[in-house]
Design a protein around this motif. Structure first.
Motif, mmCIF file in Angstrom:
data_model
loop_
_atom_site.group_PDB
_atom_site.id
_atom_site.type_symbol
_atom_site.label_atom_id
_atom_site.label_comp_id
_atom_site.label_asym_id
_atom_site.label_seq_id
_atom_site.Cartn_x
_atom_site.Cartn_y
_atom_site.Cartn_z
ATOM 1 N N GLU A 117 -16.534 -6.255 -0.791
ATOM 2 C CA GLU A 117 -16.724 -6.476 0.546
ATOM 3 C C GLU A 117 -17.813 -5.579 1.258
ATOM 4 O O GLU A 117 -18.925 -6.640 1.930
ATOM 5 C CB GLU A 117 -15.678 -6.139 1.294
ATOM 6 N N ASN A 118 -18.224 -4.607 1.000
ATOM 7 C CA ASN A 118 -19.244 -3.826 1.593
ATOM 8 C C ASN A 118 -20.561 -3.884 0.986
ATOM 9 O O ASN A 118 -21.748 -4.356 1.631
ATOM 10 C CB ASN A 118 -18.892 -2.432 1.862
ATOM 11 N N SER A 163 0.857 -1.189 -0.022
ATOM 12 C CA SER A 163 0.016 -0.036 -0.018
ATOM 13 C C SER A 163 0.856 1.378 -0.127
ATOM 14 O O SER A 163 0.698 2.273 -0.572
ATOM 15 C CB SER A 163 -0.979 0.139 1.434
ATOM 16 N N LEU A 221 -13.595 -11.125 1.792
ATOM 17 C CA LEU A 221 -12.551 -11.426 1.179
ATOM 18 C C LEU A 221 -11.384 -12.219 2.203
ATOM 19 O O LEU A 221 -11.464 -11.837 3.236
ATOM 20 C CB LEU A 221 -11.591 -10.377 0.589
ATOM 21 N N GLY A 222 -10.722 -13.199 1.507
ATOM 22 C CA GLY A 222 -9.607 -13.817 2.427
ATOM 23 C C GLY A 222 -8.296 -13.796 1.860
ATOM 24 O O GLY A 222 -7.787 -12.724 1.570
ATOM 25 N N ARG A 223 -7.826 -14.963 1.366
ATOM 26 C CA ARG A 223 -6.443 -15.010 1.228
ATOM 27 C C ARG A 223 -6.167 -14.348 -0.520
ATOM 28 O O ARG A 223 -7.227 -14.757 -1.299
ATOM 29 C CB ARG A 223 -5.623 -16.294 1.158
ATOM 30 N N ALA A 224 -5.082 -14.098 -0.780
ATOM 31 C CA ALA A 224 -4.649 -13.779 -2.297
ATOM 32 C C ALA A 224 -3.250 -14.392 -2.634
ATOM 33 O O ALA A 224 -2.420 -14.038 -1.731
ATOM 34 C CB ALA A 224 -4.735 -12.276 -2.503
ATOM 35 N N SER A 272 -9.365 -7.708 -14.798
ATOM 36 C CA SER A 272 -10.060 -8.440 -13.833
ATOM 37 C C SER A 272 -10.788 -9.445 -14.291
ATOM 38 O O SER A 272 -11.744 -9.054 -15.137
ATOM 39 C CB SER A 272 -10.547 -7.652 -12.695
ATOM 40 N N ASP A 300 -12.452 1.888 -6.233
ATOM 41 C CA ASP A 300 -11.797 0.531 -5.662
ATOM 42 C C ASP A 300 -12.868 -0.639 -5.778
ATOM 43 O O ASP A 300 -13.803 -0.418 -5.167
ATOM 44 C CB ASP A 300 -11.162 0.594 -4.435
ATOM 45 N N ILE A 301 -12.474 -1.807 -6.283
ATOM 46 C CA ILE A 301 -13.338 -2.874 -6.517
ATOM 47 C C ILE A 301 -13.567 -3.501 -5.038
ATOM 48 O O ILE A 301 -14.664 -4.215 -4.898
ATOM 49 C CB ILE A 301 -13.166 -3.607 -7.777
ATOM 50 N N PHE A 302 -12.417 -3.899 -4.426
ATOM 51 C CA PHE A 302 -12.534 -4.493 -3.188
ATOM 52 C C PHE A 302 -13.264 -4.223 -2.237
ATOM 53 O O PHE A 302 -14.217 -4.895 -1.701
ATOM 54 C CB PHE A 302 -10.915 -4.871 -2.540
ATOM 55 N N PRO A 303 -13.250 -2.812 -1.781
ATOM 56 C CA PRO A 303 -14.360 -2.551 -0.835
ATOM 57 C C PRO A 303 -15.708 -2.486 -1.387
ATOM 58 O O PRO A 303 -16.754 -2.975 -0.362
ATOM 59 C CB PRO A 303 -13.806 -0.852 -0.741
#
Lengths: 257, 257
Positions: A174-175, A93, A181-184, A150, A168-171
């Motif tokens: 998740e939200n 980050s 989300l777990g491991r990458a 992606s 951002d796609i990750f939040p």
DNA sequence: TATTATTACATGTTATATCAAGTTAGTTTC
DNA sequence: GAAACTAACTTGATATAACATGTAATAATA
């Protein structure tokens, strides 16, 4: 235990089904660390398959470090792997958001595609299912720094069509979409920019780029996002710290006896 | 091809003997990268074993990354990529040896030099002290994959003059010179090869390389080794896993994606 | 009682045999 | 000539069978 046998399409090999069933049991804690698991002949009966098939499942589990075997003694559940610390995340980050800079993304395309072999294998889908492809260019302080491609399984990806993908796609996953989300799994390598990538990143063809592949799983371990990230070489640096592993032991056979 | 069969003691399983024989051929370059290898039935005949035995050999080779298969097409020799795990601090040969690769190093020079600013700052020495510079080319399966330029403080570095530097330096430091290793700071970035590096790595000028800087400390935190590693981009891949930190919703998810 | 066989069971190795499914090249057909 | 079919490969998955080897508990023996 009922397995999905070879009658129609859309089935996985028996040994994979068995492997997943056993894996789930181990991860669910049905077998404590170092606890003996059913013997091969017991598994043959309970799954109603041949020994070869059972052994193929066990071999895969062994390769993943979930079990270990000892001739004459039996098969045992491994001690679960210690969690990695989060230092890597910090380093990444930090590399991505230099202080005072803003990041944004521009959506180039979102569509359903026939997934490539690589995408199929990583998302664990077959060629008949489609996948949702999202291509974006990411900017750091108005300058393009990466092209992100992606791939999502249909179920997850379809929900993205109606969403704002400039952030951002990750939040978002998740939200809003409630995908924990777990491991990458991540890999980095240096490559040359092809013409498309070069144009998007405003660099010359052949310039070095950092080629990142990342497979993100949900908290249950199911893949939810496989992506290729092409970073401009002159705009990306990955920093982290590592520890020397003090334990150089080999094999757990001694542990049992 | 003659295998040592089950007549007396002191023999290895057939599939291991076959695996080693094929491995040697691959490492010796009898099969070029991406070249098709003999089919399973051909191997059955030439080694005079059953298909299961052949396949067990091939499976092991596949697990070690030395070959890959394509259903209907055949079995092919891989172009091996060096992969390192981020979890632990280890030298290249430490990382690669258990995976079935052969690594070696060629010493280009070892000498005392006046350290650059960058080296001074990282090794925490002043300009009046010298530093020991070691330049080596590292090979994977006979092909050059990296140019390693390492800098050591005088105290440590002087002991290296009398040592064999064709292997890995980390175990040498730890075991023979009794320098316990601790944390390391690492950074990776994609760069273009300059002419010197390109010549040593047998690639074209401007080809992508993975530029690695690594500062290794001893267990008390004192710097012992600062190095620049220039890896051939087509021969190096850095792979690791990261866990999502559930306690914090920011972190890498927002930043990267 | 202490030691040694025996036995039962565990995984390890290997053979033979099918059928499924992907690839390729040649042959037939339209 | 192009398309479709076919035959001959390839690897992938799975069953049955046998014997080797390591382990542990029990039974027989000194």
């Amino acid at each position: 235990m009922s397995l999905q046998r070879n009658q129609d399409m859309s089935h996985q090999p028996l040994y994979l089904q068995i492997k997943e069933a056993l894996k789930k049991q181990i991860l669910d804690g049905d077998y404590a660390p170092f606890e003996r698991m059913p013997s091969e002949s017991q598994l043959m009966k309970s799954f109603d398959v041949s020994r070869i098939t059972v052994r193929q499942s066990l071999r895969d589990l062994h390769a993943e470090g979930l079990i270990f075997t000892s001739q004459g003694k039996g098969t045992f559940a491994s001690k679960p792997k210690a969690m990695q610390d989060v230092q890597h995340l910090e380093g990444l980050s930090e590399a991505m958001t230099p202080k005072g800079y803003e990041t944004s993304a521009r959506l180039l395309s979102i569509r359903e595609v026939k997934p490539s072999k690589d995408v199929q294998e990583n998302l664990n889908i077959n060629g008949k299912e489609g996948a949702i492809e999202v291509v974006r260019v990411r900017y750091l302080n108005r300058e393009p720094i990466s092209v992100d491609t992606s791939y999502f399984p249909i179920a997850v990806g379809q929900k993205l069509f109606a969403r704002d993908l400039s952030g951002d796609i990750f939040p978002l996953l998740e939200n809003e979409l409630r995908v924990p989300l777990g491991r990458a799994d991540v890999s980095l390598e240096a490559r040359s920019a092809d013409s498309d990538t070069a144009k998007l990143l405003d660099i010359n063809v052949g310039s070095p780029i950092m080629w990142v592949q990342r497979l993100t799983h949900d908290s249950s371990g199911k893949p939810v996002d496989y992506e290729y990230l092409a970073f401009r070489g002159d705009a990306y640096k990955y920093r982290f710290q590592i520890e020397r592993d003090p334990s150089r032991n080999s094999g757990f056979n001694e542990v049992i006896k």
